[in-house]
Design a protein around this motif. Structure first.
Motif, PDB file in Angstrom:
ATOM      1  N   MET A   1     -49.759 -31.922  88.995  1.00 30.72           N
ATOM      2  CA  MET A   1     -51.152 -31.832  89.548  1.00 30.72           C
ATOM      3  C   MET A   1     -51.859 -30.730  89.170  1.00 30.72           C
ATOM      4  SD  MET A   1     -52.912 -33.406  91.592  1.00 30.72           S
ATOM      5  CE  MET A   1     -54.472 -33.346  92.316  1.00 30.72           C
ATOM      6  N   ILE A   2     -51.164 -29.551  88.954  1.00 26.79           N
ATOM      7  CA  ILE A   2     -51.807 -28.371  88.422  1.00 26.79           C
ATOM      8  C   ILE A   2     -52.319 -28.786  86.873  1.00 26.79           C
ATOM      9  CG2 ILE A   2     -49.976 -26.922  87.495  1.00 26.79           C
ATOM     10  CD1 ILE A   2     -52.801 -25.697  89.542  1.00 26.79           C
ATOM     11  N   ALA A   3     -51.299 -29.211  85.882  1.00 24.49           N
ATOM     12  CA  ALA A   3     -52.025 -29.652  84.634  1.00 24.49           C
ATOM     13  C   ALA A   3     -53.115 -30.478  84.764  1.00 24.49           C
ATOM     14  CB  ALA A   3     -50.720 -30.378  83.974  1.00 24.49           C
ATOM     15  N   ILE A   4     -53.360 -31.246  85.443  1.00 25.22           N
ATOM     16  CA  ILE A   4     -54.686 -32.184  85.555  1.00 25.22           C
ATOM     17  C   ILE A   4     -55.630 -31.339  85.803  1.00 25.22           C
ATOM     18  CG2 ILE A   4     -55.808 -34.071  86.622  1.00 25.22           C
ATOM     19  CD1 ILE A   4     -52.987 -35.276  87.118  1.00 25.22           C
ATOM     20  N   ILE A   5     -55.476 -30.408  87.102  1.00 25.49           N
ATOM     21  CA  ILE A   5     -56.584 -29.588  87.452  1.00 25.49           C
ATOM     22  C   ILE A   5     -57.057 -28.611  86.219  1.00 25.49           C
ATOM     23  CG2 ILE A   5     -57.291 -27.703  88.839  1.00 25.49           C
ATOM     24  CD1 ILE A   5     -55.566 -28.951  90.767  1.00 25.49           C
ATOM     25  N   THR A   6     -56.121 -28.097  85.465  1.00 18.03           N
ATOM     26  CA  THR A   6     -56.288 -27.249  84.203  1.00 18.03           C
ATOM     27  C   THR A   6     -57.032 -27.872  83.109  1.00 18.03           C
ATOM     28  OG1 THR A   6     -54.271 -25.892  84.702  1.00 18.03           O
ATOM     29  CG2 THR A   6     -55.219 -25.629  82.546  1.00 18.03           C
ATOM     30  N   LEU A   7     -56.588 -29.287  82.898  1.00 17.93           N
ATOM     31  CA  LEU A   7     -57.369 -30.006  81.946  1.00 17.93           C
ATOM     32  C   LEU A   7     -58.686 -30.174  82.170  1.00 17.93           C
ATOM     33  CD1 LEU A   7     -57.323 -31.760  79.280  1.00 17.93           C
ATOM     34  CD2 LEU A   7     -56.627 -33.624  80.811  1.00 17.93           C
ATOM     35  N   ILE A   8     -59.076 -30.681  83.600  1.00 13.08           N
ATOM     36  CA  ILE A   8     -60.399 -30.657  83.923  1.00 13.08           C
ATOM     37  C   ILE A   8     -61.252 -29.543  83.993  1.00 13.08           C
ATOM     38  CG2 ILE A   8     -61.778 -31.244  85.932  1.00 13.08           C
ATOM     39  CD1 ILE A   8     -59.729 -33.277  86.843  1.00 13.08           C
ATOM     40  N   ALA A   9     -60.534 -28.369  84.240  1.00 12.49           N
ATOM     41  CA  ALA A   9     -61.316 -27.195  84.150  1.00 12.49           C
ATOM     42  C   ALA A   9     -61.649 -26.694  82.534  1.00 12.49           C
ATOM     43  CB  ALA A   9     -60.576 -25.920  84.878  1.00 12.49           C
ATOM     44  N   VAL A  18     -58.800 -21.633  80.247  1.00 12.54           N
ATOM     45  CA  VAL A  18     -58.088 -20.712  79.610  1.00 12.54           C
ATOM     46  C   VAL A  18     -57.508 -19.637  80.469  1.00 12.54           C
ATOM     47  CG1 VAL A  18     -58.035 -19.105  77.624  1.00 12.54           C
ATOM     48  CG2 VAL A  18     -59.045 -21.272  77.247  1.00 12.54           C
ATOM     49  N   ALA A  19     -58.386 -19.234  81.178  1.00 13.66           N
ATOM     50  CA  ALA A  19     -57.739 -18.144  82.185  1.00 13.66           C
ATOM     51  C   ALA A  19     -57.031 -18.628  83.233  1.00 13.66           C
ATOM     52  CB  ALA A  19     -59.291 -17.642  83.189  1.00 13.66           C
ATOM     53  N   MET A  20     -56.886 -19.828  83.616  1.00 10.49           N
ATOM     54  CA  MET A  20     -55.940 -20.537  84.587  1.00 10.49           C
ATOM     55  C   MET A  20     -54.614 -20.517  83.900  1.00 10.49           C
ATOM     56  SD  MET A  20     -58.073 -23.517  86.181  1.00 10.49           S
ATOM     57  CE  MET A  20     -56.640 -24.063  87.204  1.00 10.49           C
ATOM     58  N   LYS A  21     -54.417 -20.685  82.460  1.00 10.54           N
ATOM     59  CA  LYS A  21     -53.058 -20.904  81.955  1.00 10.54           C
ATOM     60  C   LYS A  21     -52.847 -19.669  81.311  1.00 10.54           C
ATOM     61  CE  LYS A  21     -50.755 -24.229  79.637  1.00 10.54           C
ATOM     62  NZ  LYS A  21     -50.712 -25.601  79.170  1.00 10.54           N
ATOM     63  N   HIS A  22     -53.654 -18.773  80.899  1.00  6.72           N
ATOM     64  CA  HIS A  22     -53.213 -17.506  80.083  1.00  6.72           C
ATOM     65  C   HIS A  22     -53.803 -16.169  80.770  1.00  6.72           C
ATOM     66  CE1 HIS A  22     -51.679 -20.032  76.847  1.00  6.72           C
ATOM     67  NE2 HIS A  22     -52.835 -20.618  76.977  1.00  6.72           N
ATOM     68  N   GLY A  23     -54.589 -16.145  81.921  1.00  9.49           N
ATOM     69  CA  GLY A  23     -55.115 -15.029  82.210  1.00  9.49           C
ATOM     70  C   GLY A  23     -56.177 -14.419  81.398  1.00  9.49           C
ATOM     71  N   LEU A  44     -63.124 -26.902  71.893  1.00  7.87           N
ATOM     72  CA  LEU A  44     -61.853 -27.001  70.957  1.00  7.87           C
ATOM     73  C   LEU A  44     -61.087 -26.011  71.038  1.00  7.87           C
ATOM     74  CD1 LEU A  44     -64.169 -28.730  68.003  1.00  7.87           C
ATOM     75  CD2 LEU A  44     -62.901 -29.729  69.624  1.00  7.87           C
ATOM     76  N   HIS A  45     -61.521 -24.900  71.006  1.00  8.16           N
ATOM     77  CA  HIS A  45     -60.619 -23.723  71.123  1.00  8.16           C
ATOM     78  C   HIS A  45     -59.723 -23.589  72.492  1.00  8.16           C
ATOM     79  CE1 HIS A  45     -59.478 -19.209  72.179  1.00  8.16           C
ATOM     80  NE2 HIS A  45     -59.003 -19.654  70.960  1.00  8.16           N
ATOM     81  N   GLY A  46     -60.397 -23.899  73.567  1.00  2.00           N
ATOM     82  CA  GLY A  46     -59.628 -24.251  75.092  1.00  2.00           C
ATOM     83  C   GLY A  46     -58.804 -25.353  75.040  1.00  2.00           C
ATOM     84  N   LEU A  47     -58.909 -26.226  74.347  1.00  3.52           N
ATOM     85  CA  LEU A  47     -58.029 -27.349  74.173  1.00  3.52           C
ATOM     86  C   LEU A  47     -56.860 -27.080  73.269  1.00  3.52           C
ATOM     87  CD1 LEU A  47     -60.390 -30.598  73.986  1.00  3.52           C
ATOM     88  CD2 LEU A  47     -58.782 -29.926  75.827  1.00  3.52           C
TER      89      LEU A  47
END
Length: 53
Positions: A1-9, A18-23, A44-47
């Protein structure tokens, strides 16, 4: 579920994704600058940072 939220963000607001995944590290600041300059390079950089690296 968190992966989907991160993708949408990442799609809607790339620096947030990027902040959600790497700080608030170097990748966040690079992504923020790219997003301010123009949205597509930031997207593109975020993906790339979140899902390919």
């Amino acid at each position: 579920m968190i992966a989907i939220i991160t993708l949408i963000a990442t799609i809607l607001l790339p620096p947030l994704g990027v902040a959600m995944k790497h700080g608030l590290d170097r990748d966040f600041w690079i992504n923020l600058i790219l997003t301010i300059i123009f949205f597509v390079p930031g997207l593109l950089h975020g993906l790339y940072v979140n899902y390919l690296r």
